[in-house]
Design a protein around this motif. Structure first.
Motif, PDB file in Angstrom:
ATOM      1  N   ILE A   1      -1.238  10.058 -10.115  1.00 29.64           N
ATOM      2  CA  ILE A   1      -1.766   8.693  -9.987  1.00 29.64           C
ATOM      3  C   ILE A   1      -0.723   7.690 -10.472  1.00 29.64           C
ATOM      4  O   ILE A   1      -0.440   6.695  -9.813  1.00 29.64           O
ATOM      5  CB  ILE A   1      -3.082   8.548 -10.778  1.00 29.64           C
TER       6      ILE A   1
ATOM      7  N   VAL B   1      -3.088   3.782  -2.938  1.00 24.52           N
ATOM      8  CA  VAL B   1      -3.147   2.596  -3.792  1.00 24.52           C
ATOM      9  C   VAL B   1      -2.827   1.359  -2.977  1.00 24.52           C
ATOM     10  O   VAL B   1      -1.910   1.363  -2.157  1.00 24.52           O
ATOM     11  CB  VAL B   1      -2.140   2.703  -4.964  1.00 24.52           C
TER      12      VAL B   1
ATOM     13  N   THR C   1       0.857  -1.190   0.000  1.00 29.29           N
ATOM     14  CA  THR C   1       0.000   0.000   0.000  1.00 29.29           C
ATOM     15  C   THR C   1       0.887   1.232   0.000  1.00 29.29           C
ATOM     16  O   THR C   1       1.939   1.251   0.654  1.00 29.29           O
ATOM     17  CB  THR C   1      -0.906   0.033   1.243  1.00 29.29           C
TER      18      THR C   1
ATOM     19  N   LEU D   1      -8.190   1.862  -4.843  1.00 26.38           N
ATOM     20  CA  LEU D   1      -7.667   3.117  -5.377  1.00 26.38           C
ATOM     21  C   LEU D   1      -8.551   4.257  -4.884  1.00 26.38           C
ATOM     22  O   LEU D   1      -9.744   4.304  -5.197  1.00 26.38           O
ATOM     23  CB  LEU D   1      -7.648   3.087  -6.908  1.00 26.38           C
TER      24      LEU D   1
ATOM     25  N   LEU E   1      -5.003  -4.716  -8.844  1.00 24.37           N
ATOM     26  CA  LEU E   1      -5.315  -3.505  -8.091  1.00 24.37           C
ATOM     27  C   LEU E   1      -6.523  -3.773  -7.201  1.00 24.37           C
ATOM     28  O   LEU E   1      -7.602  -4.110  -7.692  1.00 24.37           O
ATOM     29  CB  LEU E   1      -5.605  -2.350  -9.056  1.00 24.37           C
TER      30      LEU E   1
ATOM     31  N   CYS F   1       4.149   2.150  -5.520  1.00 19.03           N
ATOM     32  CA  CYS F   1       3.549   1.006  -4.824  1.00 19.03           C
ATOM     33  C   CYS F   1       4.040  -0.315  -5.433  1.00 19.03           C
ATOM     34  O   CYS F   1       4.303  -1.282  -4.718  1.00 19.03           O
ATOM     35  CB  CYS F   1       2.028   1.104  -4.894  1.00 19.03           C
TER      36      CYS F   1
ATOM     37  N   ILE G   1      -2.985   4.356 -14.341  1.00 16.13           N
ATOM     38  CA  ILE G   1      -2.616   3.189 -13.524  1.00 16.13           C
ATOM     39  C   ILE G   1      -1.675   2.278 -14.298  1.00 16.13           C
ATOM     40  O   ILE G   1      -0.620   1.870 -13.804  1.00 16.13           O
ATOM     41  CB  ILE G   1      -3.886   2.412 -13.101  1.00 16.13           C
TER      42      ILE G   1
ATOM     43  N   CYS H   1       2.172   7.377  -7.964  1.00 18.10           N
ATOM     44  CA  CYS H   1       1.825   6.615  -6.758  1.00 18.10           C
ATOM     45  C   CYS H   1       1.756   5.118  -7.054  1.00 18.10           C
ATOM     46  O   CYS H   1       2.253   4.292  -6.278  1.00 18.10           O
ATOM     47  CB  CYS H   1       0.497   7.116  -6.199  1.00 18.10           C
ATOM     48  N   VAL H   2       1.134   4.746  -8.173  1.00 19.63           N
ATOM     49  CA  VAL H   2       1.040   3.337  -8.554  1.00 19.63           C
ATOM     50  C   VAL H   2       2.441   2.764  -8.785  1.00 19.63           C
ATOM     51  O   VAL H   2       2.758   1.648  -8.347  1.00 19.63           O
ATOM     52  CB  VAL H   2       0.172   3.179  -9.825  1.00 19.63           C
TER      53      VAL H   2
END
Length: 688
Positions: free
Chosen positions: A575, A502, A486, A564, A561, A582, A536, A578-579
Motif C-alpha cells: 500500500i 490509488v 492514479t 483507495l 486521497l 502515485c 498511506i 503504491c501511494v
C-alpha cells in the motif's frame, strides 16, 4: 567533531532497564533559597587567594567540592567580542597559568587547535576547570562564528549559567542575538560583561541600550565605567559604592584596589553612583516582592541604609528567575574588570542544586549523566565530555548507554583543562568530566568554515588526503498547480496477490508547511482507513523526501486521497509503495518550482568601504533592507540567497582590507525566478 546525544545511567549494584529520557525537557527552577554566597571582598588583590608565591594551583585540590560551591558556566558572544581573551584572564587571575595568553599571538589555553591559533577564532568549545575563592568553576569557552552555532547549542544544554560578552563599541551583534535565543531556549540565567571599554568608540550607554532594545532584556547596572575608550581606567561598584582602580604600573592587572567613594574626594562620581544605586534598588524591588517588602518597610526613607548583602541577595534571586540580567564592564585585553566578573559569577549564577531536572525522578541517586561532546585524542582515542546530574562516576564503572541500548565501561576519568587533562579517581553530581573508553558516533559539520576546518583536521591529524567537492545548497521543491494522478500496483509474491489502486490530488498550500498536509475525501471509507492510514501516510512522506527536479525535499504541498481500493490480503508495504508511486506521478505532472534558502545577512563595515560592499551584494542578488550607523561603522542588513554567498568571507576580507565582519542566519525559503532556476537545472544536469 560533533556527536549524537548520549545519556548514561547506572545502578552501582546492577544495571537495570532504564527509561529513555528526553534531555530537551524544559528546566524547572527550584524554589530559590535566599542564601548569599560568602565571598570575601578584600581590598588588595596583589596576591591571589590560595596561591603561595608563584606556584600554580593543582587541579587535584578541587576534585570534589560541595555541590553548592560548583558553577557550570559558559562564555558566549558574537565573534571577536573577546570571549577567549576573557577566559585567558580568568585562568591567570585564578592561578592556573603563569602568563597571559593572547589570541593574536596564538598562545591561548582554550584555543589550542592549530586551526584556531592560525585563524584567531574559537572553533570548538573548550572546557576549563579552576577554582575562585573556594568555589569550583567549570567554564566552557564557546565559538562565536555562525558556522559553529551547534557547538554553542550542545554546550548550553549542560550549563547552569552563562556570561554574555559584548563589544562595548558594537553592543548587541548578529550572533549575540543567536546565542541569546539559545540561552533563552534552555532557560539559562546570564550575566552581561561589556568588554573592550578601552576601545575607540566604546560606549557604555549605547551597549546597555542595545541590550534593552535588541534582546528585550532588563539590564541591572551593577557597575559604571570610570572613563571610556582611551580614558578608561576602572569601574565603580554600584552595589557597594566603591571604585575599583587598577595600578597603571602593573602590566598584568593583578594589582588593584577598592576605595569607598567619598564626598570630599569624588563628589561627582559619588552623586552618579548614588543615583544609579537608587535606580537599581527600585528596579530590583519591581521584580522581587520579597525585596520590595524589605525596601518599603525598613529603608523607604533612605536607600543608603540598605545593606549591600540584602541587595546582592535580591539581585541573585531576580537573576536566577531570569527576569533581569546583571551588567558589568571592563577590558579583558587591558586586564581590567575580570576579577569582579568572577566574583559576580559565584555571587549571582546558580549552583547545580538550584536547577531542577524532571528526569532525575527516575534515578533516585543512581548515576545519570549526559555525554554532550566527543573529541578525538591521538593517544587516548575518543574523549567524551559528560555532565553528571546525579550519582558518582568512577573508572572501570559499567554504564548503560540508553541511546545505544548497551553497556559500556569507562577506563579512565579525567578533569578537563583545555587540551591538558588530569586523571582523577571519582567525580560526583554537578561536575563536568572527560571519560575514556566509551564509543560514540562521529558526525559531520555545518557551514562553509566548519567543513573547511574538518577537512584540514583530517589532513593534519590523520595524514589523509581527501577531496572536498563544492558545497551543496539544501534546496527545496514545491508545485504551482493542482493535479490528479492514479496508480495501480498488482504484484504476486509466492501464492499471495497484492493489488492496490490509488487516486489522489496534489495541490499547493499558501501557508508554510515543511511536512506534507494529508487529507481524505469523504468517498474514502473509514473502514479502509482504519487498517491502512499509517501505510498511506508513510507512502506520502517517503515520496516527498525527493522531488522530481533536483531530488530535494518537497514542501508547501497538500495531498487529498480520493480513492483507495485494496485487494484482501494486500500488505501495508505494498500500500505504501503504491501511494508513494502515485505521489511521484502527480508531482511530475504538476508545474514545479525550486525553492532556495534565503539568508538574513548582517555586514559590519567601516563607512569608507561601504560602496564596494553594496556593489558586491547587488551582484549576489542581495536585497538590502536597511543600513544602520554604529559609531564609525555601517551595519548593512538584508537578504541574500545562500547559493550566492559561498566564499563570501574571503571576498569581504579582500574588499575591506580585513576590516569587515558578517553574520548569516536562515530566514526562509523563497521561489527562484525562472531564469535562475533554468540555469541551476542545466548546471545540475551537466548542460552548462
Amino acid at each position: 567533531m560533533l556527536s549524537n546525544l548520549r545519556i548514561f545511567a547506572v545502578n552501582h549494584k546492577k544495571i537495570p532497564s532504564l527509561h529513555i529520557i528526553n534531555m530537551y525537557c524544559s528546566r524547572i527552577r527550584a524554589s530559590l533559597k535566599t542564601i548569599k554566597p560568602h565571598i570575601p571582598l578584600g581590598k588588595n588583590y596583589s596576591s591571589l587567594p590560595g596561591l603561595i608565591g608563584n606556584d600554580i594551583k593543582s587541579l587535584h585540590s578541587i576534585i570534589n567540592p560541595p555541590i553548592a560551591k560548583i558553577r557550570n558556566i559558559g562564555i558566549m558572544a558574537h565573534i571577536d567580542a573577546g570571549k577567549t581573551t576573557t577566559t585567558e584572564r580568568i585562568l591567570y587571575y585564578s592561578g592556573y597559568t603563569r602568563s597571559l595568553g593572547d589570541v593574536d599571538d596564538g598562545d591561548t589555553v582554550t584555543d589550542f587547535m592549530a586551526q584556531e591559533r592560525e585563524r584567531g577564532i574559537t572553533i570548538q568549545s573548550a572546557a576549563v576547570t579552576f577554582d575562585w575563592k573556594g568555589y569550583r568553576v567549570n567554564l566552557i569557552d564557546t565559538p562565536g562564528h555562525v558556522d559553529f552555532t551547534l557547538e554553542v547549542e550542545r554546550c548550553l544544554r549542560v550549563l547552569d549559567g552563562a556570561v554574555a560578552v559584548f563589544d562595548a563599541s558594537a553592543g548587541v551583534e548578529a550572533q549575540t542575538l543567536t546565542v541569546w535565543r539559545q540561552a533563552d531556549k534552555h532557560k539559562i540565567p546570564r550575566i552581561c560583561f561589556l568588554n573592550k571599554m578601552d576601545k575607540t568608540g566604546a560606549s557604555f550607554n549605547y551597549a546597555v541600550e542595545s541590550i534593552k532594545e535588541k534582546l528585550k532584556a532588563k539590564p541591572l547596572l551593577l557597575q559604571l565605567p570610570i572613563g571610556e575608550a582611551k580614558t578608561f581606567k576602572g569601574v565603580v561598584d554600584v552595589v557597594s559604592k566603591e571604585k575599583l582602580l587598577w595600578n597603571p604600573n602593573s602590566d598584568d592587572g593583578k594589582d588593584f584596589e577598592r576605595k569607598l567613594l567619598l564626598e570630599m574626594s569624588d563628589p561627582k562620581l559619588l552623586k552618579e553612583t548614588t543615583e544609579a544605586r537608587n535606580a537599581l534598588i527600585e528596579q530590583v524591588a519591581d521584580l522581587d516582592d520579597e525585596f520590595a517588602d524589605l525596601v518599603l518597610g525598613e529603608f523607604s526613607e533612605n536607600f543608603d541604609l540598605l545593606p549591600t548583602e540584602k541587595l546582592q541577595t535580591a539581585i541573585r534571586r531576580v537573576t536566577l528567575a531570569q527576569t533581569a540580567v546583571p551588567v558589568l564592564c571592563g577590558s579583558a585585553l587591558k586586564n581590567k574588570g575580570v576579577q569582579p566578573l568572577l566574583d559576580a559569577v559565584i555571587m549571582y549564577l546558580p549552583s547545580p542544586e538550584e536547577c531542577n531536572h524532571e528526569f532525575l525522578q527516575w534515578y533516585k541517586g543512581d548515576l545519570c549523566a549526559l555525554a554532550f561532546k566527543v573529541l578525538h585524542d591521538k593517544q587516548r582515542g575518543p574523549l567524551v565530555f559528560m555532565r553528571i546530574y546525579s550519582g558518582t562516576i568512577k573508572p572501570q564503572l559499567a554504564i548503560h548507554n540508553i541511546n545505544g541500548n548497551c553497556t559500556e565501561r569507562i577506563s579512565r576519568l579525567l578533569l578537563p583543562f583545555a587540551d591538558q587533562h588530569v586523571e582523577i579517581p571519582s567525580l560526583s553530581a554537578g561536575n563536568i568530566a572527560l571519560t575514556v573508553g566509551l564509543k560514540h558516533t562521529v558526525l559531520c559539520g555545518m557551514g562553509e568554515l566548519h567543513i573547511e576546518i574538518i577537512h584540514d583536521r583530517i589532513k593534519r591529524e590523520y595524514g589523509l588526503e581527501t577531496y572536498l567537492g563544492p558545497l551543496q545548497v539544501a534546496y527545496r521543491e514545491t508545485i504551482l498547480n493542482s493535479v490528479r494522478a492514479t496508480d495501480t500496483l498488482d504484484r504476486t509474491l509466492g501464492d499471495k496477490r497484492h493489488l492496490v489502486t490509488v487516486e489522489l490530488e496534489a495541490k499547493p498550500v499558501e501557508t508554510l508547511s515543511v511536512m506534507p498536509v494529508i487529507e481524505y475525501a469523504e468517498s474514502v471509507s473509514e473502514d479502509i482507513l482504519k487498517g491502512s492510514q499509517e501505510a498511506i501516510e508513510n507512502g506520502i512522506h517517503s515520496a516527498c523526501l525527493q522531488g522530481p527536479l533536483l531530488g530535494s525535499p518537497i514542501q508547501d504541498v497538500a495531498f487529498t486521497l480520493h480513492s483507495l481500493i485494496i485487494h484482501p490480503g494486500t500488505s501495508s508495504t505494498m500500500i505504501s509503495a503504491c501511494v508513494s508511486r502515485c505521489v511521484q506521478k502527480a508531482l511530475k505532472k504538476a508545474d514545479k518550482q525550486v525553492l532556495e534558502p534565503l539568508m538574513t545577512l548582517e555586514v559590519t563595515v567601516p563607512r569608507d568601504y561601504l560602496s564596494p560592499v553594496l556593489a558586491d551584494l547587488a551582484q549576489r542578488r542581495g536585497n538590502i533592507q536597511e543600513i544602520q550607523s554604529r559609531q564609525d561603522n555601517r551595519v548593512v542588513i538584508g537578504f541574500v540567497p545562500l547559493a550566492e554567498i559561498m566564499g563570501y568571507s574571503t571576498v569581504l576580507r579582500t574588499l575591506t582590507s580585513g576590516s569587515a565582519t558578517f553574520a548569516l542566519e536562515l530566514s526562509n525559503y523563497q521561489a527562484m525566478n525562472p531564469q535562475d532556476q533554468s540555469t541551476l537545472l542545466n548546471w545540475r544536469s551537466g548542460l552548462t
